[in-house]
Design an enzyme around this catalytic site. Structure first.
Site, mmCIF file in Angstrom:
data_model
loop_
_atom_site.group_PDB
_atom_site.id
_atom_site.type_symbol
_atom_site.label_atom_id
_atom_site.label_comp_id
_atom_site.label_asym_id
_atom_site.label_seq_id
_atom_site.Cartn_x
_atom_site.Cartn_y
_atom_site.Cartn_z
ATOM 1 N N TYR A 33 12.551 19.076 -40.307
ATOM 2 C CA TYR A 33 13.356 19.802 -41.288
ATOM 3 C C TYR A 33 12.782 19.654 -42.689
ATOM 4 O O TYR A 33 11.895 18.841 -42.930
ATOM 5 C CB TYR A 33 14.819 19.356 -41.227
ATOM 6 C CG TYR A 33 15.121 18.007 -41.854
ATOM 7 C CD1 TYR A 33 14.700 16.814 -41.270
ATOM 8 C CD2 TYR A 33 15.845 17.921 -43.038
ATOM 9 C CE1 TYR A 33 14.991 15.581 -41.848
ATOM 10 C CE2 TYR A 33 16.145 16.696 -43.623
ATOM 11 C CZ TYR A 33 15.713 15.525 -43.020
ATOM 12 O OH TYR A 33 16.005 14.311 -43.599
ATOM 13 N N LYS A 147 8.960 14.325 -40.977
ATOM 14 C CA LYS A 147 10.362 14.533 -41.373
ATOM 15 C C LYS A 147 11.162 15.078 -40.189
ATOM 16 O O LYS A 147 11.439 16.273 -40.112
ATOM 17 C CB LYS A 147 10.424 15.478 -42.581
ATOM 18 C CG LYS A 147 11.754 15.441 -43.305
ATOM 19 C CD LYS A 147 11.629 16.101 -44.664
ATOM 20 C CE LYS A 147 12.967 16.355 -45.325
ATOM 21 N NZ LYS A 147 13.732 15.155 -45.625
ATOM 22 N N GLU A 179 12.175 2.220 -47.950
ATOM 23 C CA GLU A 179 12.755 3.290 -48.778
ATOM 24 C C GLU A 179 14.262 3.265 -48.635
ATOM 25 O O GLU A 179 14.804 2.391 -47.952
ATOM 26 C CB GLU A 179 12.172 4.655 -48.365
ATOM 27 C CG GLU A 179 12.356 4.969 -46.893
ATOM 28 C CD GLU A 179 11.565 6.182 -46.404
ATOM 29 O OE1 GLU A 179 11.252 7.069 -47.200
ATOM 30 O OE2 GLU A 179 11.273 6.230 -45.192
ATOM 31 N N LEU A 204 8.694 8.327 -45.743
ATOM 32 C CA LEU A 204 8.510 9.768 -45.927
ATOM 33 C C LEU A 204 7.760 10.000 -47.237
ATOM 34 O O LEU A 204 8.050 9.344 -48.246
ATOM 35 C CB LEU A 204 9.860 10.484 -45.974
ATOM 36 C CG LEU A 204 9.701 12.007 -46.039
ATOM 37 C CD1 LEU A 204 9.267 12.555 -44.688
ATOM 38 C CD2 LEU A 204 10.972 12.681 -46.493
HETATM 39 N N1 PMP Z 1 12.703 9.236 -47.695
HETATM 40 C C1 PMP Z 1 13.565 9.667 -46.759
HETATM 41 C C2 PMP Z 1 13.802 8.817 -45.563
HETATM 42 C C3 PMP Z 1 14.234 10.892 -46.921
HETATM 43 O O1 PMP Z 1 15.088 11.318 -45.963
HETATM 44 C C4 PMP Z 1 14.001 11.653 -48.087
HETATM 45 C C5 PMP Z 1 14.706 12.956 -48.325
HETATM 46 N N2 PMP Z 1 14.791 13.782 -47.251
HETATM 47 C C6 PMP Z 1 13.090 11.172 -49.039
HETATM 48 C C7 PMP Z 1 12.459 9.959 -48.811
HETATM 49 C C8 PMP Z 1 12.789 11.934 -50.300
HETATM 50 O O2 PMP Z 1 11.956 13.031 -50.058
HETATM 51 P P1 PMP Z 1 12.013 14.345 -50.954
HETATM 52 O O3 PMP Z 1 11.736 13.900 -52.356
HETATM 53 O O4 PMP Z 1 10.947 15.200 -50.420
HETATM 54 O O5 PMP Z 1 13.388 14.898 -50.795
#
Ligand code: PMP
Length: 284
Positions: A33, A147, A179, A204
């Site tokens: 996603y 993701k 994270e 991620l």
């Molecule tokens: N880490 C994880 C585990 C996440 O789910 C997300 C957001 N979906 C992020 C980091 C941040 O990523 P982004 O800045 O692309 O939203």
């Protein structure tokens, strides 16, 4: 009010949108996603989200449901049809529907679903006050760089945070923060250095992370990409997190202890301002 959503080449009212019970997204979480934020009817960093989607698909040998240009057009159509001014566009691609089998089906048609969520993301109360986090073990799988929709561990983390009277959880593996449950985590050390975990399969690769680090470097701020511990976070001057739906948001408390003076710090505040200003310039 009913939204117009997109399912497999068709726009339709949300009440009519369905996916097969044999869909591998449903049976195996065999799906990826993206979430793109929308401000003033324009998307922030769409190209970077599309690139990450292509990478996620590639890592799982999953066919793309359409070209990235078509994907962009679907995003635009949904923003227009739902008159979305501020909020998010959610996109999910699954490997498609096939009789249940662990092995990937041959020639399945990918399922593509998109919907919008109207949400006030610029004037968010948490950006003003900062949030409280708890630290919990990171029990997720080893390919967090992809993701996928396997989001039960992060959901459990959010519930643990809620039960502890906090807003989110920071995940810890081998003594180091990976994270947040749905965001990238940062601290600011005593000498003002911004520290966030380096990119690997452990986290991620946040689109907001990439943009914020770029803007921070342009503003001559010191950055270190390396793992940090909960102890370092507890003794940090500031902490914050980034994500496409929250931009830059301060973290003022960890495991019941104030971080710094327990108030929103100047680095997080400034980075949020810079991020918003710069991203809106290139919003499409
Ligand atoms: N880490 C994880 C585990 C996440 O789910 C997300 C957001 N979906 C992020 C980091 C941040 O990523 P982004 O800045 O692309 O939203």
């Amino acid at each position: 009010m009913s939204r117009t959503v997109y399912v497999n080449r068709r726009y339709m009212p949300e009440e009519q949108a369905t996916v097969s019970i044999f869909d591998r997204g449903f049976l195996f979480a065999d799906a990826v996603y993206e979430v793109t934020s929308v401000v003033g009817g324009k998307m922030l960093d769409f190209t970077a989200h599309a690139k990450r989607l292509e990478r996620s698909l590639g890592e799982l040998d999953m066919a793309a449901p359409c070209t990235m240009d078509e994907l962009e057009q679907i995003h635009r159509q949904l923003i227009e049809r739902n008159e979305l001014d501020e909020g998010l566009v959610y996109l999910q691609v699954t490997r498609g529907a096939a009789d249940r089998d662990f092995a990937y089906p041959v020639g399945a048609t990918p399922t593509l679903v998109l919907f919008t969520q109207a949400k006030s993301i610029i004037d968010s109360p948490t950006a003003q006050t900062g949030i409280k986090v708890i630290s919990i073990p990171d029990i997720r799988w080893g390919r967090r760089d992809i993701k996928t929709v396997q989001l039960l561990a992060p959901s459990m983390g959010k519930m643990a945070a809620k039960a502890a009277g906090a807003d989110d959880a920071w995940l810890v593996e081998d003594g180091f923060v990976t994270e947040g449950t749905s965001n990238n985590a940062y601290i600011v050390t005593a000498d003002g250095t911004i520290v966030t975990r380096d990119l690997s399969n452990d986290i991620l690769h946040g689109i907001t992370r990439a943009a914020v680090l770029r803007f921070a470097a342009e503003a001559q701020m010191a950055i270190e990409e390396r793992p940090f511990t909960i102890d370092e976070a507890l003794n940090a001057k500031e902490a914050f997190f980034t994500s496409a739906s929250a931009f830059v948001c301060p973290v003022v408390q960890m495991d019941g202890q104030a971080i710094g003076d327990g108030k929103v710090g100047p680095v997080a505040k400034r980075l949020r301002e810079i991020y918003l200003e710069e991203s809106l310039k290139t919003a499409t």
